[in-house]
Scaffold this motif. Structure first.
Motif, PDB file in Angstrom:
ATOM      1  N   PHE A   6      -3.389  16.100 -19.699  1.00 40.28           N
ATOM      2  CA  PHE A   6      -3.271  14.652 -19.540  1.00 40.28           C
ATOM      3  C   PHE A   6      -4.656  14.067 -19.732  1.00 40.28           C
ATOM      4  CE2 PHE A   6      -3.194  10.703 -17.102  1.00 40.28           C
ATOM      5  CZ  PHE A   6      -2.010  10.150 -17.527  1.00 40.28           C
ATOM      6  N   ASN A   7      -4.877  13.406 -20.867  1.00 38.00           N
ATOM      7  CA  ASN A   7      -6.207  12.873 -21.164  1.00 38.00           C
ATOM      8  C   ASN A   7      -6.159  11.401 -21.542  1.00 38.00           C
ATOM      9  OD1 ASN A   7      -4.964  13.118 -23.592  1.00 38.00           O
ATOM     10  ND2 ASN A   7      -6.470  14.473 -24.505  1.00 38.00           N
ATOM     11  N   LYS A   8      -5.214  10.668 -21.011  1.00 43.05           N
ATOM     12  CA  LYS A   8      -5.050   9.265 -21.390  1.00 43.05           C
ATOM     13  C   LYS A   8      -5.589   8.307 -20.338  1.00 43.05           C
ATOM     14  CE  LYS A   8      -0.948  10.441 -23.964  1.00 43.05           C
ATOM     15  NZ  LYS A   8       0.481  10.478 -23.997  1.00 43.05           N
ATOM     16  N   GLU A   9      -6.059   8.848 -19.215  1.00 43.98           N
ATOM     17  CA  GLU A   9      -6.480   7.988 -18.125  1.00 43.98           C
ATOM     18  C   GLU A   9      -7.941   7.570 -18.295  1.00 43.98           C
ATOM     19  OE1 GLU A   9      -5.922   7.832 -13.318  1.00 43.98           O
ATOM     20  OE2 GLU A   9      -5.706   9.714 -14.367  1.00 43.98           O
ATOM     21  N   HIS A  14       1.313   3.333 -13.687  1.00 43.70           N
ATOM     22  CA  HIS A  14       2.306   3.124 -12.644  1.00 43.70           C
ATOM     23  C   HIS A  14       3.433   4.133 -12.737  1.00 43.70           C
ATOM     24  CE1 HIS A  14       0.531  -0.551 -11.152  1.00 43.70           C
ATOM     25  NE2 HIS A  14       0.320  -0.894 -12.417  1.00 43.70           N
ATOM     26  N   ARG A  15       3.602   4.711 -13.903  1.00 43.75           N
ATOM     27  CA  ARG A  15       4.635   5.716 -14.071  1.00 43.75           C
ATOM     28  C   ARG A  15       4.219   6.666 -15.192  1.00 43.75           C
ATOM     29  NH1 ARG A  15      10.814   4.401 -14.032  1.00 43.75           N
ATOM     30  NH2 ARG A  15      10.378   4.843 -11.881  1.00 43.75           N
ATOM     31  N   VAL A  16       4.302   7.954 -14.906  1.00 47.20           N
ATOM     32  CA  VAL A  16       4.062   8.995 -15.902  1.00 47.20           C
ATOM     33  C   VAL A  16       5.244   9.944 -15.819  1.00 47.20           C
ATOM     34  CG1 VAL A  16       2.571  10.896 -16.625  1.00 47.20           C
ATOM     35  CG2 VAL A  16       1.559   8.798 -15.728  1.00 47.20           C
ATOM     36  N   GLU A  17       6.128   9.892 -16.807  1.00 47.81           N
ATOM     37  CA  GLU A  17       7.324  10.718 -16.778  1.00 47.81           C
ATOM     38  C   GLU A  17       7.179  12.002 -17.580  1.00 47.81           C
ATOM     39  OE1 GLU A  17      10.670   7.323 -15.899  1.00 47.81           O
ATOM     40  OE2 GLU A  17      10.641   8.251 -17.874  1.00 47.81           O
ATOM     41  N   ASN A  18       6.209  12.053 -18.493  1.00 46.75           N
ATOM     42  CA  ASN A  18       5.965  13.292 -19.209  1.00 46.75           C
ATOM     43  C   ASN A  18       5.301  14.279 -18.269  1.00 46.75           C
ATOM     44  OD1 ASN A  18       6.836  12.703 -21.956  1.00 46.75           O
ATOM     45  ND2 ASN A  18       5.249  11.142 -21.876  1.00 46.75           N
ATOM     46  N   LEU A  19       5.646  15.540 -18.423  1.00 50.21           N
ATOM     47  CA  LEU A  19       5.088  16.580 -17.567  1.00 50.21           C
ATOM     48  C   LEU A  19       3.879  17.216 -18.244  1.00 50.21           C
ATOM     49  CD1 LEU A  19       8.414  18.184 -16.356  1.00 50.21           C
ATOM     50  CD2 LEU A  19       6.949  16.580 -15.144  1.00 50.21           C
ATOM     51  N   ASP A  59       0.198   9.169  -5.793  1.00 51.54           N
ATOM     52  CA  ASP A  59       0.540  10.557  -5.505  1.00 51.54           C
ATOM     53  C   ASP A  59       1.425  11.141  -6.588  1.00 51.54           C
ATOM     54  OD1 ASP A  59      -0.915  10.430  -3.199  1.00 51.54           O
ATOM     55  OD2 ASP A  59       0.812  10.213  -1.865  1.00 51.54           O
ATOM     56  N   ALA A  60       2.417  10.370  -7.058  1.00 52.02           N
ATOM     57  CA  ALA A  60       3.340  10.864  -8.071  1.00 52.02           C
ATOM     58  C   ALA A  60       2.624  11.137  -9.387  1.00 52.02           C
ATOM     59  CB  ALA A  60       4.466   9.862  -8.292  1.00 52.02           C
ATOM     60  N   VAL A  61       1.710  10.261  -9.772  1.00 51.97           N
ATOM     61  CA  VAL A  61       0.990  10.450 -11.033  1.00 51.97           C
ATOM     62  C   VAL A  61       0.088  11.666 -10.946  1.00 51.97           C
ATOM     63  CG1 VAL A  61      -0.752   9.463 -12.554  1.00 51.97           C
ATOM     64  CG2 VAL A  61       1.138   8.061 -11.775  1.00 51.97           C
ATOM     65  N   SER A  62      -0.652  11.823  -9.872  1.00 50.75           N
ATOM     66  CA  SER A  62      -1.607  12.925  -9.792  1.00 50.75           C
ATOM     67  C   SER A  62      -0.910  14.272  -9.666  1.00 50.75           C
ATOM     68  CB  SER A  62      -2.574  12.718  -8.634  1.00 50.75           C
ATOM     69  OG  SER A  62      -1.871  12.700  -7.416  1.00 50.75           O
ATOM     70  N   SER A  80       0.833  -1.206   0.000  1.00 47.62           N
ATOM     71  CA  SER A  80       0.000   0.000   0.000  1.00 47.62           C
ATOM     72  C   SER A  80       0.869   1.258   0.000  1.00 47.62           C
ATOM     73  CB  SER A  80      -0.976   0.000   1.170  1.00 47.62           C
ATOM     74  OG  SER A  80      -0.272  -0.016   2.390  1.00 47.62           O
ATOM     75  N   LEU A  81       2.072   1.165   0.578  1.00 50.98           N
ATOM     76  CA  LEU A  81       3.012   2.282   0.510  1.00 50.98           C
ATOM     77  C   LEU A  81       3.399   2.551  -0.942  1.00 50.98           C
ATOM     78  CD1 LEU A  81       4.943   4.325   1.860  1.00 50.98           C
ATOM     79  CD2 LEU A  81       6.624   2.486   1.957  1.00 50.98           C
ATOM     80  N   LEU A  82       3.694   1.489  -1.688  1.00 50.21           N
ATOM     81  CA  LEU A  82       4.021   1.657  -3.104  1.00 50.21           C
ATOM     82  C   LEU A  82       2.841   2.204  -3.892  1.00 50.21           C
ATOM     83  CD1 LEU A  82       6.147  -1.513  -3.920  1.00 50.21           C
ATOM     84  CD2 LEU A  82       6.911   0.841  -3.748  1.00 50.21           C
ATOM     85  N   ASP A  83       1.646   1.696  -3.611  1.00 49.73           N
ATOM     86  CA  ASP A  83       0.457   2.191  -4.303  1.00 49.73           C
ATOM     87  C   ASP A  83       0.261   3.676  -4.057  1.00 49.73           C
ATOM     88  OD1 ASP A  83      -0.120  -0.245  -5.405  1.00 49.73           O
ATOM     89  OD2 ASP A  83      -1.599  -0.812  -3.875  1.00 49.73           O
ATOM     90  N   SER A  84       0.393   4.097  -2.811  1.00 50.38           N
ATOM     91  CA  SER A  84       0.195   5.518  -2.517  1.00 50.38           C
ATOM     92  C   SER A  84       1.285   6.365  -3.161  1.00 50.38           C
ATOM     93  CB  SER A  84       0.136   5.768  -1.014  1.00 50.38           C
ATOM     94  OG  SER A  84       1.388   5.516  -0.422  1.00 50.38           O
ATOM     95  N   PHE A  85       2.525   5.836  -3.201  1.00 55.76           N
ATOM     96  CA  PHE A  85       3.606   6.566  -3.855  1.00 55.76           C
ATOM     97  C   PHE A  85       3.302   6.789  -5.328  1.00 55.76           C
ATOM     98  CE2 PHE A  85       7.418   6.313  -6.507  1.00 55.76           C
ATOM     99  CZ  PHE A  85       8.054   7.475  -6.105  1.00 55.76           C
ATOM    100  N   PHE A  86       2.917   5.728  -6.043  1.00 53.70           N
ATOM    101  CA  PHE A  86       2.632   5.853  -7.467  1.00 53.70           C
ATOM    102  C   PHE A  86       1.414   6.722  -7.723  1.00 53.70           C
ATOM    103  CE2 PHE A  86       5.165   1.849  -7.911  1.00 53.70           C
ATOM    104  CZ  PHE A  86       6.180   2.424  -8.643  1.00 53.70           C
TER     105      PHE A  86
END
Length: 144
Positions: free
Chosen positions: A82-85, A92-97, A28-31, A20-26
């Motif tokens: 960002f309209n791909k969701e 799990h990872r979004v590196e484009n800004l 939070d990072a994506v949003s 759940s720590l990993l889930d929250s990290f990903f």
């Protein structure tokens, strides 16, 4: 025995397990990346006849870019959305800004604002700002 005081707000955010720590990290990072905005890379150079600028804007359409020139400041702004969701996708990872951007460049007074040319092709914005001859404000005249 040592006691540790916990803040009630932080206690509710504490993950129950490593997964759940990993889930929250990903999550939070994506949003946060989607909404925070970005600063596009710029190359700026000068020739004998103009100032040239290239800005990398991959994934944008020219309708999403604004170029303005006012009081010797060239301002470029826009937004990458960002309209791909969707519900079927879980990123799990979004590196484009994504988000809004704005860049401003102070230019010298001797430019021709009416002849500024902006072209957008293959994700690169190219702006050419022509120079004009500098006006002579003060000139020493020799007496013969």
């Amino acid at each position: 025995m040592t006691t540790v005081k916990q803040h009630p707000v932080l206690q509710s955010r504490a993950p129950q397990a490593f997964s759940s720590l990993l889930d929250s990290f990903f999550n939070d990072a994506v949003s946060t990346r989607r909404v925070q905005g970005f600063t596009p890379a710029v190359d700026l150079w000068e020739t004998d006849k103009s100032y040239e600028l290239e800005m990398a804007l991959p994934g944008l359409k020219k309708e999403n870019i604004q170029v303005e020139f006012e009081e010797n400041v060239l301002r470029i702004s826009g937004e990458r959305t960002f309209n791909k969701e969707s519900k079927e996708q879980k990123f799990h990872r979004v590196e484009n800004l994504y988000g809004k951007f704005s860049r401003a460049f102070q230019l010298p007074e001797h430019v021709d604002a009416t002849a500024i040319d902006a072209q957008f092709e293959n994700g690169v914005l190219h702006i050419s700002v022509p120079k004009v001859e500098e006006k002579v404000v003060k000139h020493q005249i020799s007496v013969k």
